[in-house]
Design an enzyme around this catalytic site. Structure first.
Site, PDB file in Angstrom:
ATOM      1  N   HIS A 189       2.736  -3.661 -12.586  1.00  0.00           N
ATOM      2  CA  HIS A 189       3.194  -4.487 -11.463  1.00  0.00           C
ATOM      3  C   HIS A 189       4.354  -3.806 -10.723  1.00  0.00           C
ATOM      4  CE1 HIS A 189       0.698  -7.837 -12.924  1.00  0.00           C
ATOM      5  NE2 HIS A 189       1.117  -7.474 -14.130  1.00  0.00           N
ATOM      6  N   SER A 209       7.731  15.581  10.367  1.00  0.00           N
ATOM      7  CA  SER A 209       7.761  14.559  11.413  1.00  0.00           C
ATOM      8  C   SER A 209       8.159  15.200  12.723  1.00  0.00           C
ATOM      9  CB  SER A 209       8.763  13.460  11.035  1.00  0.00           C
ATOM     10  OG  SER A 209       9.077  12.645  12.149  1.00  0.00           O
TER      11      SER A 209
END
Length: 446
Positions: free
Chosen positions: A155, A278
């Protein structure tokens, strides 16, 4: 100009496999049609259905003809299928006498399906080759990091200690199942199709029952017991197997993607200058291969869905679902191989940072081995009582920002049974790895 990601020159290094594209492009498709027509002629000559000289001429023409692709495209647009136009050109190339025996007793779908099977076989060879590279890369990672302790997460939270080698072995085990599926499906998928107009081979006469097997033998394919013109489970099965493969690769990619986060930084994709950069943020190093693998997986799943839908073929010849296969099958193979190629690059050069794994392991200050403390205490006070004692200790450690050892070592309900030296060992993550290393050994020995 191109409109498909599969044909785009811009995206070719990402969402593209030149090798697999070469298996499923027009040239390969036409070549497979011609191979099938030639095999049909050779088989019929051996059975005495057509003259040997005619078969020889057809075979020679099929291997030397330069198909007029523009003419074939025009004929396909008019007819709705490419085989009639191809047969016309092959007849001309075979000569007036021998040309009369081209496509003898066959139907369009016989040629197209068998050609697709030849392409699938070639495609599976490429998949198998690069799956072996991924397998080898994962074996290396599993063995090298058999004892590299890290946080196991459930989880998205710390659960119990594992090793990175264990994690790689679990990935490997999944891909081994993919390898098994792709081998097991071959006899069901790599079948010749030669049954005539409605699947009865009525056009061939008294040697009809021998012809399909003879064609299959010429092409080294499996002989089916019945026509599969309108039962398309074979193509659906191979597409689903590819989707399962890319699903396994996508799981690996997602795990690595998360582990690449700055907050975790336990692994990194192979460094190539400007890869993942980027246009505005100079510091970026985005996990490009992981992203492409996940995108390809989604595409393969959708393509497999098309092949699944195409099983709804009506009567003895489908009215439309068959055409969906022409869209979905190449897409499934090209994108699956693209994902696999990216996985090869990713896993062969994956950067692993054991020091960061060790640092992250200590973030919870020992809480990750709370179960170990509970199980060590349980024989003395019972499992539920041990759970409650350790649970309260975890809450206290969190509230006071101290280690689990600090709290448990001061708890008389613990120290009356476990002395401090023993407690240090109990709370050592490397002492609570369970079968992690054994699983690595089992899987890498397979």
């Amino acid at each position: 100009m191109t409109s498909s990601i599969l044909d785009s020159k811009i995206f070719a290094p990402l969402f593209h496999s030149q090798e697999m594209q070469a298996v499923f492009n027009d040239d390969a498709r036409v070549k497979a049609y011609l191979e099938t027509e030639a095999a049909l002629a050779r088989a019929q000559a051996k059975l005495g259905l057509i003259p040997e000289n005619a078969a020889r001429k057809i075979d020679e023409a099929a291997s030397t003809i330069q198909i007029d692709m523009d003419r074939l495209a025009h004929d396909t647009g008019t007819v709705g299928y490419p085989i009639l136009g191809l047969v016309r050109q092959l007849v001309e190339a075979s000569g007036s006498e021998s040309g009369g025996y081209v496509h003898w007793g066959a139907t369009t779908q016989d040629i197209m399906d068998t050609a697709s099977v030849l392409q699938i076989r070639d495609g599976l060879e490429l998949i198998d080759r690069d799956l072996k590279r991924v397998e080898k890369a994962l074996i290396v990672l599993a063995k090298e990091h058999r004892n590299t302790v890290m946080a196991g997460r459930t989880h998205l939270q710390h659960a119990l200690p594992v090793t990175f080698g264990y994690k790689a072995a679990v990935w490997l085990d999944s891909l081994r199942r993919t390898q098994s599926r792709l081998q097991e499906l071959r006899p069901r998928v790599l079948m010749a199709q030669l049954w005539g107009a409605a699947g009865t081979l009525a056009s061939i006469g008294d040697k009809a029952e021998l012809l399909t097997g003879a064609v299959a033998e010429e092409l080294d394919l499996v002989t089916p017991d019945a026509p599969w013109h309108a039962t398309r489970d074979g193509f659906a099965e191979v597409a689903c197997a590819l989707a399962l493969m890319t699903g396994s690769l996508s799981k690996i990619a997602l795990d690595i993607m998360i582990m690449c986060m700055d907050e975790i930084s336990e692994v990194a994709e192979p460094f190539v200058k400007d890869r993942g950069a980027s246009s505005t943020m100079p510091q970026k190093r985005n996990p490009i291969s992981c992203e492409v693998i996940r995108g390809c997986n989604m595409g393969v799943i959708k393509a497999a869905g098309l092949l699944m839908d195409a099983q709804e073929a009506d009567f003895e010849r489908a009215t439309g679902p068959w055409h969906a296969e022409w869209i979905g099958l190449p897409q499934a193979f090209v994108l699956a191989h693209c994902a696999l190629s990216q996985a090869v690059f990713l896993l062969e050069g994956l950067e692993v940072f054991p020091d960061k794994m060790a640092k992250n392991l200590d973030i919870s200050k020992g809480l990750i081995v709370a179960e170990a403390a509970m199980m060590a205490l349980a024989p003395h006070v019972g499992r539920q009582a041990a759970h409650d004692i350790v649970y309260e200790a975890c809450l206290e450690a969190q509230s006071h920002d101290c280690s689990l050892y600090d709290v448990l070592s001061q708890n008389q309900d613990v120290t009356r049974y476990i002395d401090q030296d023993a407690l240090v060992k109990v709370l050592s993550p490397s002492s609570y790895l369970g079968l992690s290393q054994l699983i690595v050994d089992r899987v890498t020995a397979g």
